[in-house]
Design a protein around this motif. Structure first.
Motif, mmCIF file in Angstrom:
data_model
loop_
_atom_site.group_PDB
_atom_site.id
_atom_site.type_symbol
_atom_site.label_atom_id
_atom_site.label_comp_id
_atom_site.label_asym_id
_atom_site.label_seq_id
_atom_site.Cartn_x
_atom_site.Cartn_y
_atom_site.Cartn_z
ATOM 1 N N ASP A 264 4.799 -7.888 -15.958
ATOM 2 C CA ASP A 264 4.002 -6.802 -16.514
ATOM 3 C C ASP A 264 2.699 -6.798 -15.738
ATOM 4 O OD1 ASP A 264 3.409 -4.676 -18.205
ATOM 5 O OD2 ASP A 264 2.586 -5.947 -19.786
ATOM 6 N N MET A 265 1.957 -5.693 -15.796
ATOM 7 C CA MET A 265 0.671 -5.652 -15.106
ATOM 8 C C MET A 265 -0.202 -4.553 -15.680
ATOM 9 S SD MET A 265 1.752 -4.068 -11.390
ATOM 10 C CE MET A 265 0.094 -4.361 -10.775
ATOM 11 N N ASP A 266 -1.505 -4.672 -15.410
ATOM 12 C CA ASP A 266 -2.446 -3.617 -15.752
ATOM 13 C C ASP A 266 -3.275 -3.336 -14.509
ATOM 14 O OD1 ASP A 266 -4.368 -5.723 -15.719
ATOM 15 O OD2 ASP A 266 -4.037 -6.092 -17.852
ATOM 16 N N ASP A 267 -4.445 -2.724 -14.665
ATOM 17 C CA ASP A 267 -5.206 -2.339 -13.482
ATOM 18 C C ASP A 267 -5.930 -3.506 -12.826
ATOM 19 O OD1 ASP A 267 -7.034 -2.731 -15.460
ATOM 20 O OD2 ASP A 267 -7.999 -0.765 -15.304
ATOM 21 N N ARG A 268 -5.828 -4.707 -13.394
ATOM 22 C CA ARG A 268 -6.542 -5.859 -12.825
ATOM 23 C C ARG A 268 -5.656 -7.096 -12.679
ATOM 24 N NH1 ARG A 268 -11.947 -8.059 -12.946
ATOM 25 N NH2 ARG A 268 -11.795 -10.062 -11.855
ATOM 26 N N TYR A 269 -4.730 -7.301 -13.628
ATOM 27 C CA TYR A 269 -3.975 -8.541 -13.650
ATOM 28 C C TYR A 269 -2.463 -8.302 -13.591
ATOM 29 C CZ TYR A 269 -8.475 -10.371 -15.170
ATOM 30 O OH TYR A 269 -9.809 -10.687 -15.243
ATOM 31 N N SER B 88 -0.283 4.445 -0.513
ATOM 32 C CA SER B 88 -1.086 5.663 -0.392
ATOM 33 C C SER B 88 -0.300 6.745 0.345
ATOM 34 C CB SER B 88 -2.408 5.370 0.325
ATOM 35 O OG SER B 88 -2.187 4.716 1.567
ATOM 36 N N ARG C 67 -7.583 -8.449 -8.080
ATOM 37 C CA ARG C 67 -8.781 -7.739 -7.606
ATOM 38 C C ARG C 67 -8.736 -7.551 -6.094
ATOM 39 N NH1 ARG C 67 -14.040 -10.639 -9.438
ATOM 40 N NH2 ARG C 67 -12.764 -12.333 -8.601
ATOM 41 N N ASP D 100 -5.032 -12.680 -10.880
ATOM 42 C CA ASP D 100 -6.070 -11.668 -10.725
ATOM 43 C C ASP D 100 -5.772 -10.914 -9.426
ATOM 44 O OD1 ASP D 100 -8.396 -10.178 -10.271
ATOM 45 O OD2 ASP D 100 -9.704 -11.730 -11.082
ATOM 46 N N ASP E 131 0.867 -1.167 0.000
ATOM 47 C CA ASP E 131 0.000 0.000 0.000
ATOM 48 C C ASP E 131 0.911 1.225 0.000
ATOM 49 O OD1 ASP E 131 -1.617 2.164 0.582
ATOM 50 O OD2 ASP E 131 -2.740 1.141 2.167
#
Length: 313
Positions: free
Chosen positions: A50-55, A28, A76, A74, A26
């Motif tokens: 590599d990654m994206d906003d979900r995986y 933040s 999520r 995943d 985290d």
């Protein structure tokens, strides 16, 4: 190294590595990152990803496989990543009875990048693969090309050019200068190609065609034959805008290459850092661009440079 040292190393190799995998934090509060989860994988763990906003698309060793494979998670729930699927080259899954046709871990996933519904996978001495992930639970190889031999250095990264060039779909791959040069190794490697960047026509996945090779001459860097330092290519910025490639070349620093003519890549800029920290040569290892266009060149051993490039000059 003594016989006692060798025995200790061999004993350690037989023990499972307990820290392999990846960690999620985290951030933040950037000044105080907080660990959320440590996802264990297998073997000696993760290399690149590599990654994206979900995986997350993780290159890692796993139990029962020889060398790194692709494991898709995943993300999520960052406290509990869920494994979705795995992809590997036939011959890697030895626990299932597959038999590799290569020695050791020469054929393995270095890492894979996602572009749309495809993963572009660099596979070390096995060249590259294009993997259909339209169904993330069933990754499927749709193209394969291996240019080793005759090129001696392994494939580090592969990616598609984001625009069609002359009505063709084009891809570029960069190899890694895998061996440091000692004084003796330098003599042994005379006449052998350094790691470079290759350009391919991938319009038809069934007949991938090599188009050109971009190399940096040893005459183009004062550090080309520094003992103990690598000279050839290593990596490029993993996303393109237009036809410019920003690549790092170990002792030859940053090279900016235009592939608008895929049969004749052209260098349009370069930057060679000065050695720092008592090192005899720079070892430019990775390059990234931010949204402002600033270029970050990271040295393998010490320090980094932040640059701007005015392509109009």
């Amino acid at each position: 190294m003594t016989e006692v040292d060798l025995a200790a190393i061999e004993a350690a190799e037989k023990q499972p590595y307990r820290n392999g995998g990846f960690r999620l934090y985290d951030i933040s509060n950037p000044a105080a990152p907080r660990l959320i989860h440590h996802q264990l994988t297998g073997g000696i763990g993760v290399h690149r990803f590599d990654m994206d906003d979900r995986y997350a698309y993780i290159s890692t060793e796993m139990e029962g496989f020889v060398g790194n494979i692709l494991v898709i998670y995943d993300m999520r729930d960052p406290k509990k990543p869920e494994e979705i699927s795995r992809w590997w080259m036939p011959g890697q899954h030895v626990a299932a009875g597959e038999k590799p046709t290569w020695s050791g871990k020469r054929h393995r996933l270095h890492h894979a990048l996602r572009f749309g519904d495809e993963m572009w996978a660099s596979c070390w001495h096995a060249g590259f693969r294009i993997v259909d992930v339209g169904d993330l639970q069933k990754p499927k190889t749709v193209a394969a090309y291996n240019y080793h031999p005759p090129f001696p250095e392994p494939t580090h990264t592969v990616m598609p050019v984001p625009v069609m060039l002359g009505g063709r779909r084009i891809a570029i791959a960069i190899d890694e200068e895998d061996q440091a040069q000692s004084a003796n190794e330098e003599e042994a490697r005379r006449g052998r190609l350094h790691a470079g960047m290759s350009v391919f026509d991938v319009t038809d996945y069934a007949t991938v065609k090599p188009l050109s090779l971009f190399e940096v001459s040893e005459l183009d860097s004062p550090f080309a034959r520094t003992p103990g330092a690598r000279f050839g290519a290593h990596q490029f910025h993993e996303r393109m805008a237009g036809t410019l490639v920003f690549a790092v070349w170990f002792s030859a620093g940053l090279r900016i290459i235009d592939v608008a003519d895929p049969s004749a890549p052209r260098e349009v800029g370069y930057f060679i850092p000065e050695p720092v920290g008592g090192r005899p040569a720079p070892q430019s290892n990775d390059v990234m661009l931010d949204q402002r266009g600033l270029i970050y060149v990271v040295d393998r051993h010490v320090g980094f440079d932040v640059l701007e490039f005015d392509g109009s000059r």
